[in-house]
Design a protein around this motif. Sequence first.
Motif, PDB file in Angstrom:
ATOM      1  N   TYR A  43      -7.704  43.939 -20.508  1.00 32.13           N
ATOM      2  CA  TYR A  43      -8.718  42.901 -20.542  1.00 32.13           C
ATOM      3  C   TYR A  43     -10.033  43.528 -20.987  1.00 32.13           C
TER       4      TYR A  43
ATOM      5  N   LYS B 199     -11.888  38.518 -21.336  1.00 32.05           N
ATOM      6  CA  LYS B 199     -10.817  38.288 -22.300  1.00 32.05           C
ATOM      7  C   LYS B 199      -9.580  39.018 -21.784  1.00 32.05           C
TER       8      LYS B 199
ATOM      9  N   VAL C 285      -7.086  29.540 -24.121  1.00 33.68           N
ATOM     10  CA  VAL C 285      -6.501  30.524 -25.025  1.00 33.68           C
ATOM     11  C   VAL C 285      -7.336  30.528 -26.298  1.00 33.68           C
TER      12      VAL C 285
ATOM     13  N   ARG D   4      -5.196  37.039 -29.952  1.00 32.19           N
ATOM     14  CA  ARG D   4      -5.053  35.992 -28.950  1.00 32.19           C
ATOM     15  C   ARG D   4      -5.303  36.559 -27.556  1.00 32.19           C
ATOM     16  N   HIS D   5      -5.985  35.765 -26.750  1.00 36.01           N
ATOM     17  CA  HIS D   5      -6.311  36.162 -25.386  1.00 36.01           C
ATOM     18  C   HIS D   5      -6.631  34.921 -24.566  1.00 36.01           C
ATOM     19  N   ILE D   6      -6.604  35.094 -23.265  1.00 32.60           N
ATOM     20  CA  ILE D   6      -7.055  34.038 -22.373  1.00 32.60           C
ATOM     21  C   ILE D   6      -8.516  34.338 -22.056  1.00 32.60           C
TER      22      ILE D   6
ATOM     23  N   LYS E 285       0.316  31.444 -19.094  1.00 33.74           N
ATOM     24  CA  LYS E 285      -0.980  31.028 -18.539  1.00 33.74           C
ATOM     25  C   LYS E 285      -0.846  30.502 -17.111  1.00 33.74           C
TER      26      LYS E 285
ATOM     27  N   TYR F 253      -5.806  39.950 -22.457  1.00 33.31           N
ATOM     28  CA  TYR F 253      -4.902  40.040 -23.597  1.00 33.31           C
ATOM     29  C   TYR F 253      -3.431  39.959 -23.197  1.00 33.31           C
ATOM     30  N   ASP F 254      -3.136  40.151 -21.923  1.00 37.72           N
ATOM     31  CA  ASP F 254      -1.766  39.976 -21.433  1.00 37.72           C
ATOM     32  C   ASP F 254      -1.598  38.546 -20.925  1.00 37.72           C
ATOM     33  N   TYR F 255      -0.374  38.128 -20.748  1.00 40.16           N
ATOM     34  CA  TYR F 255      -0.028  36.836 -20.149  1.00 40.16           C
ATOM     35  C   TYR F 255      -0.462  35.634 -20.987  1.00 40.16           C
ATOM     36  N   VAL F 256      -0.715  35.808 -22.269  1.00 42.93           N
ATOM     37  CA  VAL F 256      -1.133  34.684 -23.113  1.00 42.93           C
ATOM     38  C   VAL F 256      -0.047  33.605 -23.126  1.00 42.93           C
ATOM     39  N   ASP F 257       1.202  34.030 -23.061  1.00 41.28           N
ATOM     40  CA  ASP F 257       2.299  33.068 -23.062  1.00 41.28           C
ATOM     41  C   ASP F 257       2.735  32.676 -21.652  1.00 41.28           C
TER      42      ASP F 257
END
Length: 170
Positions: free
Chosen positions: A115, A124, A151, A90-92, A132, A126-130
């Motif tokens: 990233y 991409k 996401v 999962r990533h933003i 946003k 990878y941090d802060y996915v939860d």
Amino acid sequence: MKQRLGIAVSLINNPELLILDEPINGLDPLGVKEIRILLKKLCEERHITVLISSHNLPELYQVATDYIIIHDGEIKQTLTLGELENKCQRHILIECEKPEDLLVILENDLGTTNYKLMPDKTIKLYDYVDDKKKVATTIFENGIITTNFSVEGDTLENYFISVIGGEKND
């Protein structure tokens, strides 16, 4: 015991290739772990290639190094463990006109280097996915206009379903 016996019998002639169909089906958790350890040892110590046919995706993820996704007798995709992990992580996904400026913001304002700048200039994160909202707010406050902010990444099961053609195949 039948699963273990079947594997033992197939190893008698010291094969280079071992083909197993649902080798952990019906095993208790301890038996599953024992089979997983055995399969890894066969590959590493005896240099046997093990081809496993299974629908147990989480278990395959723990033992397989390469994957072939087959649906209705047709190979839909082949990929390595690394490629699978990349697709499922999962990533933003962020797209903007000034990706280099955005990288500076990610590092300086959000304190992350976790990233990847992709060849198409998307990023991409990878941090802060939860969280946003924090990312979006920080980007906006720094005057960067995003053209995509979503996401991405999924579970193994959802990824498999998308490769074989989606929910319509249930």
